[in-house]
Each structure stands twice: as C-alpha cells, then as structure tokens.
Design a protein around this motif. Structure first.
Motif, mmCIF file in Angstrom:
data_model
loop_
_atom_site.group_PDB
_atom_site.id
_atom_site.type_symbol
_atom_site.label_atom_id
_atom_site.label_comp_id
_atom_site.label_asym_id
_atom_site.label_seq_id
_atom_site.Cartn_x
_atom_site.Cartn_y
_atom_site.Cartn_z
ATOM 1 N N ASN A 8 3.883 -11.897 -11.412
ATOM 2 C CA ASN A 8 2.983 -12.905 -11.959
ATOM 3 C C ASN A 8 3.049 -14.200 -11.157
ATOM 4 O O ASN A 8 2.023 -14.824 -10.863
ATOM 5 N N PHE A 62 -1.938 -4.913 -15.936
ATOM 6 C CA PHE A 62 -1.651 -6.113 -15.153
ATOM 7 C C PHE A 62 -1.436 -5.779 -13.681
ATOM 8 O O PHE A 62 -2.004 -6.428 -12.792
ATOM 9 N N LEU A 99 -3.755 -6.945 -10.734
ATOM 10 C CA LEU A 99 -3.215 -7.848 -9.719
ATOM 11 C C LEU A 99 -3.491 -7.334 -8.313
ATOM 12 O O LEU A 99 -3.788 -8.126 -7.407
ATOM 13 N N TYR A 134 -6.084 -16.939 -15.061
ATOM 14 C CA TYR A 134 -4.934 -16.115 -14.679
ATOM 15 C C TYR A 134 -3.630 -16.743 -15.171
ATOM 16 O O TYR A 134 -2.798 -16.069 -15.782
ATOM 17 N N THR A 135 -3.472 -18.027 -14.918
ATOM 18 C CA THR A 135 -2.232 -18.712 -15.284
ATOM 19 C C THR A 135 -2.015 -18.732 -16.790
ATOM 20 O O THR A 135 -0.901 -18.496 -17.280
ATOM 21 N N GLU A 143 -3.543 -16.748 -18.940
ATOM 22 C CA GLU A 143 -3.892 -15.442 -19.519
ATOM 23 C C GLU A 143 -5.008 -15.604 -20.549
ATOM 24 O O GLU A 143 -4.937 -15.113 -21.668
#
Length: 214
Positions: free
Chosen positions: A3, A69, A73, A129-130, A132
């Motif tokens: 992440n 995820f 990603l 993204y950061t 969620e």
C-alpha cells in the motif's frame, strides 16, 4: 508495505506531471530535463511494485479484498507508469521549444483547462487510493468527459488556425501532441479510478457506462 509503495508511486507520478506542466508554461528547460531524467525512477518503482505483487500472490495466496487489492494495484501501477511516460513526453516537447506558444493559441485550444483538469483528476485518484474512498474515485468520470470534448474539438480548431497562420504550423503540431498526451492522462486516471472502485466495492466498471458520467 504494498500500500505504501503504491502511495509513493502516486506521489512520484503526480510530481512528474505537475513539473512537466510547469516547465511547459514557463519554458523552464532545466525543469523539463529533470522530469525526463526522473523517468528512470518511475520505471524502477514500476518494476519493484510489480515484483512485490507477484511475490505477495505467490507466498500469501490472498483472498477476497486482499486479492482484489493486489490485482488492482498491479493495474494501477501500470497506468501510473504510463502517466509518468506522458509527463516525460510533454517535457521532451518543451525541450524542443524555442519560444512559448502564443497565448491566443493556448486559450483557443483550452490547453490551460486541460492542464487543470488532468491535475485535478490525478489528485482525486490519489486521494481515493490513500483514503480508500471509492466515492472520491467517481469524481474523475465527468472530468474525463471535459478532456474528451476539448480533445475532439482541437482537430477542427487547429485546421482552421493553420489556414490563417501557416507559419505557426510547428506550434500547432506541438500543441496538438501535448493535448493528446493530456487526454491520455485522463484515460489512465479513469482506469485507475475503476480499479479503486473494484478494490473497495467489488464492482467492475470496465466496459460499462457509469450513470454518473452523463
């Protein structure tokens, strides 16, 4: 760990795009050179994230949201690397400029709008993204429509301009290339938004027409 690597890739590519736009606006060739030379770092991050995702899949055999995820990603990372390529491409064109394009040309082609929208879209997906936050990711779809509109109108506008000022054809062609790069960034940002929504909501938007787009 994965992440965090993704967040670093977002920050790196966002900085690349911001710097490439600033270098174009100010004809700052030193900054443009910096963007071009930083491409190696973007490529290195791309390879590392891809390898780490493969290793995570092989060793941990994730399921459900963890699997989504990692799958997301890998695709996000691929699209971010291509955004970095677009930023580098814009800077390479900046290095070819001997003078700034005429302000009237930039205004007529709505290039500043494209700059603003692409940076805004990248900020949206980075925040999505950061945090969620799939709702934040949805914001990019309408913005992409504006980029598509500007891009679609640019061809006829440039044709008309060339007839009036054929001596500026080099500037017209360069500006058209920059427009295509920015339109591509918008496409890639939209792809990333779809992957974030897939990860968070288990919803596949690819090949679907989202209601919020219209």
């Amino acid at each position: 760990m994965l992440n965090q690597l993704g967040a670093e890739m977002f920050n790196l590519c966002a900085t690349q795009l911001e710097n490439s736009i600033e270098a174009f606006h100010t004809l700052d060739k030193d900054l443009a050179e910096k963007v071009v030379h930083m491409e190696y770092r973007v490529n290195a991050f791309d390879l590392k994230i891809d390898r780490d995702c493969e290793q995570f899949l092989a060793l941990h055999k994730p399921v459900a949201s963890d699997l989504r995820f990692v799958l997301a990603l890998r695709k996000i990372n691929f699209d971010l690397e291509r955004i970095g390529d677009c930023a580098s491409g814009i800077s390479k064109y900046t290095l070819e400029l001997n003078m700034l394009p005429e302000k009237d040309l930039i205004k007529s082609l709505r290039l500043d709008e494209m700059f603003s929208y692409t940076l805004s879209m990248l900020e949206d997906i980075k925040e999505a993204y950061t945090d969620e936050d799939s709702q934040q990711a949805h914001k990019v779809f309408k913005k992409e429509q504006v980029l598509n509109e500007i891009n679609n109108n640019s061809i006829s506008l440039i044709c008309k301009m060339v007839r009036k000022k054929v001596e500026l054809i080099d500037q017209f062609l360069l500006l058209f290339t920059v427009i295509k790069k920015l339109e591509k960034v918008g496409d890639l940002a939209t792809n990333i938004a779809q992957e974030i929504i897939f990860y968070r909501d288990a919803e596949v938007l690819k090949h679907q027409k989202e209601k919020s787009w219209v």
